[in-house]
Design a protein around this motif. Structure first.
Motif, PDB file in Angstrom:
ATOM      1  N   TRP A  59       0.964   1.743  -9.378  1.00 45.68           N
ATOM      2  CA  TRP A  59       1.786   3.086  -9.038  1.00 45.68           C
ATOM      3  C   TRP A  59       1.078   3.632  -7.834  1.00 45.68           C
ATOM      4  CZ3 TRP A  59       5.650   5.804 -11.644  1.00 45.68           C
ATOM      5  CH2 TRP A  59       6.224   5.212 -12.937  1.00 45.68           C
ATOM      6  N   PRO A  60       1.761   4.717  -7.216  1.00 44.60           N
ATOM      7  CA  PRO A  60       1.186   5.193  -5.862  1.00 44.60           C
ATOM      8  C   PRO A  60      -0.313   5.434  -6.064  1.00 44.60           C
ATOM      9  CG  PRO A  60       3.214   6.029  -6.247  1.00 44.60           C
ATOM     10  CD  PRO A  60       2.923   5.318  -7.611  1.00 44.60           C
ATOM     11  N   ASN A  61      -0.865   6.098  -7.070  1.00 41.04           N
ATOM     12  CA  ASN A  61      -2.291   6.390  -7.192  1.00 41.04           C
ATOM     13  C   ASN A  61      -3.330   5.186  -6.910  1.00 41.04           C
ATOM     14  OD1 ASN A  61      -0.930   5.843  -9.906  1.00 41.04           O
ATOM     15  ND2 ASN A  61      -3.207   5.938 -10.737  1.00 41.04           N
ATOM     16  N   ALA A  62      -2.784   4.053  -7.390  1.00 38.86           N
ATOM     17  CA  ALA A  62      -3.607   2.746  -7.311  1.00 38.86           C
ATOM     18  C   ALA A  62      -3.365   2.089  -5.743  1.00 38.86           C
ATOM     19  CB  ALA A  62      -3.187   1.822  -8.314  1.00 38.86           C
ATOM     20  N   VAL A  63      -1.939   2.403  -5.225  1.00 46.45           N
ATOM     21  CA  VAL A  63      -1.967   1.871  -3.980  1.00 46.45           C
ATOM     22  C   VAL A  63      -2.597   2.603  -2.998  1.00 46.45           C
ATOM     23  CG1 VAL A  63      -0.115   1.641  -2.075  1.00 46.45           C
ATOM     24  CG2 VAL A  63       0.393   0.954  -4.674  1.00 46.45           C
ATOM     25  N   ALA A  82       9.737  -1.696  -6.365  1.00 42.89           N
ATOM     26  CA  ALA A  82      10.616  -1.559  -7.299  1.00 42.89           C
ATOM     27  C   ALA A  82      10.441   0.098  -7.977  1.00 42.89           C
ATOM     28  CB  ALA A  82      10.626  -2.513  -8.368  1.00 42.89           C
ATOM     29  N   VAL A  83      11.515   0.323  -8.620  1.00 41.26           N
ATOM     30  CA  VAL A  83      11.695   1.605  -9.439  1.00 41.26           C
ATOM     31  C   VAL A  83      11.384   1.356 -10.747  1.00 41.26           C
ATOM     32  CG1 VAL A  83      12.958   3.622  -9.858  1.00 41.26           C
ATOM     33  CG2 VAL A  83      13.077   2.622  -7.706  1.00 41.26           C
ATOM     34  N   VAL A 106       6.912   1.897  -7.110  1.00 44.02           N
ATOM     35  CA  VAL A 106       5.493   1.073  -7.200  1.00 44.02           C
ATOM     36  C   VAL A 106       5.989  -0.065  -6.487  1.00 44.02           C
ATOM     37  CG1 VAL A 106       5.582   2.502  -9.530  1.00 44.02           C
ATOM     38  CG2 VAL A 106       6.541  -0.037  -9.610  1.00 44.02           C
ATOM     39  N   LEU A 107       4.512  -0.745  -6.454  1.00 42.30           N
ATOM     40  CA  LEU A 107       4.579  -2.232  -6.119  1.00 42.30           C
ATOM     41  C   LEU A 107       4.414  -2.837  -7.444  1.00 42.30           C
ATOM     42  CD1 LEU A 107       2.318  -1.962  -3.022  1.00 42.30           C
ATOM     43  CD2 LEU A 107       4.648  -2.210  -3.144  1.00 42.30           C
ATOM     44  N   VAL A 108       5.064  -3.998  -7.519  1.00 49.25           N
ATOM     45  CA  VAL A 108       5.389  -5.031  -8.600  1.00 49.25           C
ATOM     46  C   VAL A 108       4.395  -6.400  -8.090  1.00 49.25           C
ATOM     47  CG1 VAL A 108       6.389  -6.009 -10.400  1.00 49.25           C
ATOM     48  CG2 VAL A 108       7.177  -3.879  -9.707  1.00 49.25           C
ATOM     49  N   VAL A 109       3.465  -6.793  -8.789  1.00 55.21           N
ATOM     50  CA  VAL A 109       2.724  -7.881  -8.192  1.00 55.21           C
ATOM     51  C   VAL A 109       2.212  -8.591  -9.354  1.00 55.21           C
ATOM     52  CG1 VAL A 109       0.533  -6.614  -8.444  1.00 55.21           C
ATOM     53  CG2 VAL A 109       0.814  -8.493  -6.483  1.00 55.21           C
TER      54      VAL A 109
END
Length: 410
Positions: A59-63, A82-83, A106-109
């Motif tokens: 999520w943006p906080n981790a990014v 992704a959403v 969010v980024l999905v990795v």
């Protein structure tokens, strides 16, 4: 414990830390501590770092933390934007809600890809595998005139070894051996009546995949795209007791989603059986402190939570940068650890409590509760939906870490 100076680039004092656990939180902590000039040794009990696991949502906080550590571009190259929780369906395929341009992305990795990026930011000699920690021992410098230190005893290749440092970061997971030693009276992890299967597959003929969450009664199925035409899926269902195995876990998932809308059965069928992971949902009751002397808990060792909010890994990443910032901005080590403790318990325990509440709501599989869940998803205004689904992602990391690290490099 006697106060000691350190942690600030201007102090000229070289400090050292032992990080126990080479998971996402432990490696991020190692990167952040090295960024402020600390010498770091990471101890990992596995004999080798294997490329295992499934998908992970950042999520943006981790990014923002990854950007602070100059790792965001490397991670983004392995991720898909992704959403989450915006495209929602019923098992029959009927749409309950569609994503909106204002929804938080969010980024999905793949967990293994994120792990690889974090390892690449550390020197190879910083990581010791096949190192099972058996004890953490404080040494009081006031008794012998030496500096206060902490010693970690671990077993490797059948022999006991020791490493001594100024600080120990216990990032050894929900069943943390260090937490059991130093917090012996705290309850063990609590089963939260849900179990989850995860898988990653490379399906033929069903690409591109639209991220979605399918809501069944007492069950949820999520689909998230990964890089290289891979798909990460998960199935969460109610469970009466933990530890229930099914022999053929792949077959069990196929049975449970039989008749659900496409492409769910196809994706599950296309998944190699050895890539299907099965785990129960556990979390931790709130600890009174994350600090014991010169040892700090981080990540799941401190605040394991259910995956309902997608914040477990994100909170561990937050822990890492707050710890480094506290050590950078406090010359007194005990003051730095007290600052970390106050900041992270306030934040992470609130997130864990919200995740537990969400898990409890999802466990309710009555017809009335299921109907209400669908109705709320359909009728909630977009602004409120964004607030509810992304409430915990607005956190921003402290900025002193970037300033201090930059000053150290010049």
């Amino acid at each position: 414990m006697r106060s000691s100076e350190g942690g600030s680039p201007s102090s000229g004092v070289s400090r050292s830390a032992v990080v126990v656990g080479a998971g996402i939180g432990g490696l991020t902590a190692a990167v952040a501590l090295r960024r402020i000039g600390w010498h770091v040794t990471v101890l990992e009990r596995a004999t080798a770092i294997a490329t295992v696991g499934a998908g992970l949502s950042l999520w943006p906080n981790a990014v923002r933390v990854l950007a602070l550590l100059d790792l965001d571009e490397a991670v983004a190259s392995h991720a898909v934007s992704a959403v989450i929780r915006a495209n929602m369906r019923n098992p029959n395929g009927r749409w309950v809600r569609h994503a909106h341009p204002c929804d938080v992305k969010v980024l999905v990795v793949h967990r293994a890809d994120l792990h690889q990026v974090l390892r690449g930011a550390l020197p190879q000699e910083a990581l010791r595998t096949d190192a099972t920690v058996v004890a953490v021992t404080e040494k009081d410098g006031e008794k012998d005139g030496a500096q206060d230190r902490v010693t970690v005893t671990y077993e490797s290749q059948g022999a006991r070894q020791e490493v001594t440092a100024d600080l120990v970061v216990a990032a050894d997971g929900i069943d943390s051996a260090i937490r059991r030693q130093l917090w012996p009276d705290h309850p063990v992890a609590r089963f939260q009546r849900r179990t989850i299967w995860r898988g990653v597959t490379e399906p033929d003929g069903v690409w591109p995949i639209t991220e979605s969450l399918t809501l069944g009664r007492g069950a949820q199925f999520g689909l998230l795209p990964l890089t290289d035409h891979r798909v990460y899926w998960f199935l969460v269902v109610n469970a009466d007791q933990p530890g229930q195995g099914y022999g053929d876990e792949h077959a069990e998932v196929r049975r449970r989603v039989d008749g659900w809308h496409d492409p769910i059965p196809v994706l599950v069928e296309a998944t190699r059986p050895d890539r299907v992971l099965h785990n129960d949902n556990f979390d931790l009751d709130p600890l009174p402190t994350f600090v014991h002397g010169r040892t700090v808990l981080l990540g799941d060792a401190a605040h394991a939570m259910t995956p309902d909010l997608g914040q477990g890994g994100c909170q561990a990443i937050e822990d890492a940068v707050v710890l480094a910032d506290a050590l950078l901005t406090n010359r007194d080590l005990s003051g730095a650890l007290a600052s970390y403790d106050q900041q992270r318990r306030t934040r992470a325990q609130a997130v864990a409590a919200a995740a537990r509440q969400s898990n409890a709501r999802n466990c309710n599989d009555s017809a009335v509760a299921y109907a209400m869940t669908n109705l709320v998803a359909q009728l909630t205004p977009q602004g409120l939906w964004r607030k509810l689904t992304a409430e915990w992602s607005t956190w921003t990391p402290p900025t002193a870490l970037r300033t201090g690290a930059s000053r150290r490099r010049t």
